[in-house]
Write a protein that holds these residues in place. Structure first.
Motif, PDB file in Angstrom:
ATOM      1  N   SER A 122      21.739  47.020  37.969  1.00 24.35           N
ATOM      2  CA  SER A 122      21.975  46.994  36.528  1.00 24.35           C
ATOM      3  C   SER A 122      23.452  46.785  36.243  1.00 24.35           C
ATOM      4  O   SER A 122      24.311  46.852  37.137  1.00 24.35           O
ATOM      5  CB  SER A 122      21.530  48.312  35.905  1.00 24.35           C
ATOM      6  N   GLU A 123      23.763  46.576  34.982  1.00 23.83           N
ATOM      7  CA  GLU A 123      25.152  46.427  34.570  1.00 23.83           C
ATOM      8  C   GLU A 123      25.929  47.704  34.865  1.00 23.83           C
ATOM      9  O   GLU A 123      27.098  47.659  35.282  1.00 23.83           O
ATOM     10  CB  GLU A 123      25.212  46.083  33.081  1.00 23.83           C
ATOM     11  N   ASP A 124      25.286  48.822  34.690  1.00 18.18           N
ATOM     12  CA  ASP A 124      25.936  50.101  34.960  1.00 18.18           C
ATOM     13  C   ASP A 124      26.234  50.255  36.446  1.00 18.18           C
ATOM     14  O   ASP A 124      27.337  50.652  36.834  1.00 18.18           O
ATOM     15  CB  ASP A 124      25.036  51.242  34.483  1.00 18.18           C
ATOM     16  N   TYR A 125      25.251  49.924  37.295  1.00 21.03           N
ATOM     17  CA  TYR A 125      25.442  50.045  38.745  1.00 21.03           C
ATOM     18  C   TYR A 125      26.584  49.147  39.219  1.00 21.03           C
ATOM     19  O   TYR A 125      27.499  49.595  39.919  1.00 21.03           O
ATOM     20  CB  TYR A 125      24.159  49.675  39.488  1.00 21.03           C
ATOM     21  N   LEU A 126      26.537  47.889  38.860  1.00 19.05           N
ATOM     22  CA  LEU A 126      27.542  46.942  39.336  1.00 19.05           C
ATOM     23  C   LEU A 126      28.911  47.235  38.744  1.00 19.05           C
ATOM     24  O   LEU A 126      29.938  47.019  39.380  1.00 19.05           O
ATOM     25  CB  LEU A 126      27.113  45.513  39.013  1.00 19.05           C
ATOM     26  N   GLY A 127      28.932  47.743  37.541  1.00 23.04           N
ATOM     27  CA  GLY A 127      30.213  48.076  36.927  1.00 23.04           C
ATOM     28  C   GLY A 127      30.877  49.272  37.571  1.00 23.04           C
ATOM     29  O   GLY A 127      32.106  49.349  37.662  1.00 23.04           O
ATOM     30  N   ASN A 128      30.063  50.216  38.063  1.00 23.24           N
ATOM     31  CA  ASN A 128      30.629  51.452  38.597  1.00 23.24           C
ATOM     32  C   ASN A 128      30.791  51.457  40.106  1.00 23.24           C
ATOM     33  O   ASN A 128      31.712  52.060  40.634  1.00 23.24           O
ATOM     34  CB  ASN A 128      29.746  52.649  38.209  1.00 23.24           C
ATOM     35  N   LYS A 129      29.875  50.757  40.811  1.00 28.86           N
ATOM     36  CA  LYS A 129      29.876  50.884  42.261  1.00 28.86           C
ATOM     37  C   LYS A 129      30.498  49.681  42.956  1.00 28.86           C
ATOM     38  O   LYS A 129      31.317  49.824  43.862  1.00 28.86           O
ATOM     39  CB  LYS A 129      28.450  51.084  42.773  1.00 28.86           C
ATOM     40  N   ALA A 130      30.129  48.485  42.523  1.00 34.94           N
ATOM     41  CA  ALA A 130      30.562  47.303  43.254  1.00 34.94           C
ATOM     42  C   ALA A 130      32.073  47.149  43.267  1.00 34.94           C
ATOM     43  O   ALA A 130      32.661  46.718  44.249  1.00 34.94           O
ATOM     44  CB  ALA A 130      29.915  46.049  42.665  1.00 34.94           C
ATOM     45  N   VAL A 131      32.726  47.519  42.161  1.00 31.04           N
ATOM     46  CA  VAL A 131      34.176  47.320  42.082  1.00 31.04           C
ATOM     47  C   VAL A 131      34.945  48.344  42.899  1.00 31.04           C
ATOM     48  O   VAL A 131      36.148  48.208  43.099  1.00 31.04           O
ATOM     49  CB  VAL A 131      34.659  47.376  40.610  1.00 31.04           C
ATOM     50  N   SER A 132      34.240  49.369  43.384  1.00 29.18           N
ATOM     51  CA  SER A 132      34.935  50.412  44.125  1.00 29.18           C
ATOM     52  C   SER A 132      34.880  50.197  45.630  1.00 29.18           C
ATOM     53  O   SER A 132      35.305  51.048  46.393  1.00 29.18           O
ATOM     54  CB  SER A 132      34.314  51.786  43.799  1.00 29.18           C
ATOM     55  N   GLY A 133      34.330  49.067  46.056  1.00 27.41           N
ATOM     56  CA  GLY A 133      34.240  48.798  47.480  1.00 27.41           C
ATOM     57  C   GLY A 133      35.595  48.718  48.143  1.00 27.41           C
ATOM     58  O   GLY A 133      36.585  48.311  47.543  1.00 27.41           O
ATOM     59  N   LYS A 134      35.673  49.100  49.419  1.00 27.38           N
ATOM     60  CA  LYS A 134      36.938  49.135  50.134  1.00 27.38           C
ATOM     61  C   LYS A 134      37.232  47.804  50.841  1.00 27.38           C
ATOM     62  O   LYS A 134      38.360  47.592  51.288  1.00 27.38           O
ATOM     63  CB  LYS A 134      36.918  50.279  51.153  1.00 27.38           C
ATOM     64  N   VAL A 135      36.238  46.952  50.975  1.00 21.90           N
ATOM     65  CA  VAL A 135      36.429  45.685  51.669  1.00 21.90           C
ATOM     66  C   VAL A 135      36.842  44.637  50.640  1.00 21.90           C
ATOM     67  O   VAL A 135      36.018  44.164  49.862  1.00 21.90           O
ATOM     68  CB  VAL A 135      35.143  45.254  52.404  1.00 21.90           C
ATOM     69  N   ASP A 136      38.116  44.302  50.628  1.00 21.98           N
ATOM     70  CA  ASP A 136      38.621  43.394  49.596  1.00 21.98           C
ATOM     71  C   ASP A 136      38.837  41.978  50.123  1.00 21.98           C
ATOM     72  O   ASP A 136      39.604  41.203  49.565  1.00 21.98           O
ATOM     73  CB  ASP A 136      39.912  43.933  48.983  1.00 21.98           C
ATOM     74  N   SER A 137      38.170  41.641  51.206  1.00 19.27           N
ATOM     75  CA  SER A 137      38.345  40.330  51.828  1.00 19.27           C
ATOM     76  C   SER A 137      37.891  39.206  50.898  1.00 19.27           C
ATOM     77  O   SER A 137      36.859  39.310  50.222  1.00 19.27           O
ATOM     78  CB  SER A 137      37.541  40.253  53.131  1.00 19.27           C
ATOM     79  N   GLU A 138      38.651  38.112  50.906  1.00 17.18           N
ATOM     80  CA  GLU A 138      38.277  36.900  50.187  1.00 17.18           C
ATOM     81  C   GLU A 138      37.730  35.839  51.133  1.00 17.18           C
ATOM     82  O   GLU A 138      37.537  34.701  50.730  1.00 17.18           O
ATOM     83  CB  GLU A 138      39.490  36.338  49.437  1.00 17.18           C
ATOM     84  N   LEU A 194      19.931  51.196  47.635  1.00 15.85           N
ATOM     85  CA  LEU A 194      21.367  51.033  47.353  1.00 15.85           C
ATOM     86  C   LEU A 194      21.876  52.097  46.385  1.00 15.85           C
ATOM     87  O   LEU A 194      23.071  52.381  46.331  1.00 15.85           O
ATOM     88  CB  LEU A 194      21.631  49.638  46.787  1.00 15.85           C
ATOM     89  N   LEU A 195      20.971  52.688  45.626  1.00 16.32           N
ATOM     90  CA  LEU A 195      21.368  53.748  44.698  1.00 16.32           C
ATOM     91  C   LEU A 195      21.779  55.014  45.446  1.00 16.32           C
ATOM     92  O   LEU A 195      22.416  55.895  44.860  1.00 16.32           O
ATOM     93  CB  LEU A 195      20.218  54.063  43.738  1.00 16.32           C
ATOM     94  N   HIS A 196      21.403  55.091  46.740  1.00 21.30           N
ATOM     95  CA  HIS A 196      21.663  56.302  47.522  1.00 21.30           C
ATOM     96  C   HIS A 196      22.594  56.065  48.701  1.00 21.30           C
ATOM     97  O   HIS A 196      23.092  57.027  49.299  1.00 21.30           O
ATOM     98  CB  HIS A 196      20.337  56.876  48.049  1.00 21.30           C
ATOM     99  N   ILE A 234      22.522  38.598  45.269  1.00 16.36           N
ATOM    100  CA  ILE A 234      23.860  38.562  44.682  1.00 16.36           C
ATOM    101  C   ILE A 234      24.341  39.973  44.344  1.00 16.36           C
ATOM    102  O   ILE A 234      25.531  40.285  44.475  1.00 16.36           O
ATOM    103  CB  ILE A 234      23.885  37.641  43.448  1.00 16.36           C
ATOM    104  N   GLY A 235      23.447  40.843  43.938  1.00 17.59           N
ATOM    105  CA  GLY A 235      23.827  42.228  43.665  1.00 17.59           C
ATOM    106  C   GLY A 235      24.350  42.919  44.913  1.00 17.59           C
ATOM    107  O   GLY A 235      25.360  43.638  44.865  1.00 17.59           O
ATOM    108  N   LEU A 236      23.687  42.715  46.040  1.00 18.28           N
ATOM    109  CA  LEU A 236      24.142  43.284  47.306  1.00 18.28           C
ATOM    110  C   LEU A 236      25.476  42.667  47.721  1.00 18.28           C
ATOM    111  O   LEU A 236      26.389  43.373  48.162  1.00 18.28           O
ATOM    112  CB  LEU A 236      23.090  43.044  48.394  1.00 18.28           C
TER     113      LEU A 236
END
Length: 337
Positions: A122-138, A194-196, A234-236
């Motif tokens: 959801s928008e909430d999940y991706l807004g809160n979790k995806a941006v906090s990932g530690k792997v910032d590779s491009e 993924l929620l857990h 794409i969410g993953l």
């Protein structure tokens, strides 16, 4: 058999004249070799007598079903090239019907999976979790879309850049989803698990993927993964790689579906061989992509196939800019590299 395998290898390297030579040698040894005639059709090196032999082969009673299916697709392609479209479509239709009868498939299950993906990512999940990932590779670039939508062309243009490695269709993301489903069966499997899943676990998955593509790509600055059906994940991808580029290849729906229907895939595409199911699958693809584009609007770059072939330089420059690299003229000459 040796000549037949040599022809396959030569064809993969684009050496169609040499492929024809070894196929003719195979026919000298066995003038009734259906595989040799099919090879000539695939190499587009057939003559009128070869066409007659292919049609006559359908009357042979001891053929394997897979040979009969391939004969129908090959004849469909030949008559399509000759602009005899009604005859071509009849062969395609029969080939599709025969193949579709060989397995079980329920497109409604795919619709249910799409709903689960939309609910989970959801928008909430991706807004809160995806941006906090530690792997910032491009490093990774994910090229997604329906098959026959321009994913290969897009990768070829990008891989012509000296700092980009084209890795082709990788199965790594799909394997991650399978591992998640196995590991988190009690939590509903993928995608609900993924929620857990804890951040350190997703970081481990991401670093494993990066290690695999780095082993393929050497010192490349970007690596493309053009598995089309990664549009499902794409969410993953956004969860694992907050800075990875995602390129969505889109083509006219009728052109896409017709191209799929007239293609006998080597891998499993169960939705592809019956027109109604193909249309239903495409509608679910549209529904899911609309969701991704809504919740990840700034993460996805859409390439319209018709625009890409119509204004190649303009679109190629936009692609290179999107992946964060300086322009290189070699991207205009991808077909020569």
């Amino acid at each position: 058999p040796t000549y037949l395998q040599m022809a396959v290898t030569l064809r993969e390297f684009g050496k169609f004249d040499q492929a024809e030579e070894v196929l003719r040698k195979a026919l000298e040894l066995d003038e009734s070799s259906i595989e040799a005639y099919l090879g000539l059709a695939r190499s587009k090196k057939y003559n009128e007598m070869d066409l007659v032999k292919l049609q006559e082969a359908l009357t042979v009673s001891d053929l394997e079903t897979k040979q009969v299916i391939q004969l129908h697709f090959s004849l469909g392609n030949i008559f399509d090239e000759r602009n005899e479209y009604e005859k071509a479509f009849k062969y395609f239709q029969k080939g599709n019907e025969l193949h579709r009868s060989s397995y079980q498939y329920d497109v409604n299950e795919f619709e249910h999976l799409v709903s689960r993906l939309i609910d989970t990512f959801s928008e909430d999940y991706l807004g809160n979790k995806a941006v906090s990932g530690k792997v910032d590779s491009e490093l990774p670039i994910f090229i997604v879309g329906m098959p026959r939508s321009g994913t290969t062309l897009t990768e070829q243009i990008l891989a012509s850049h000296p700092e980009v490695f084209g890795a082709g269709e990788l199965g790594d993301i799909s394997r991650i989803t399978q591992e998640l489903t196995k590991q988190y069966q009690d939590a509903g499997g993928y995608p609900e698990c993924l929620l857990h899943v804890q951040p350190q676990e997703t970081e481990k998955m991401a670093r494993g993927y990066l290690s695999n593509i780095r082993a393929l790509a050497g010192d490349a600055v970007r690596v493309t993964d053009k598995m089309p059906h990664n549009f499902m994940h794409i969410g993953l991808i956004a969860t694992l790689f907050p800075r990875a580029r995602i390129i969505h290849c889109r083509r006219d729906p009728l052109d896409t579906c017709l191209s799929i229907y007239t293609q006998k895939f080597t891998s499993l595409h169960p939705y592809a061989y019956e027109l109604t199911e193909l249309g239903q699958y495409y509608r679910q693809y549209q529904r899911l992509m609309a969701h991704w584009e809504h919740v990840l609007a700034d993460r996805i770059f859409t390439v319209q196939y018709e625009e890409l072939i119509g204004t190649q330089e303009t679109m190629s420059r936009k692609l290179i800019e999107y992946i964060g690299l300086p322009w290189d003229e070699r991207c205009l000459y991808f077909h020569e590299i």
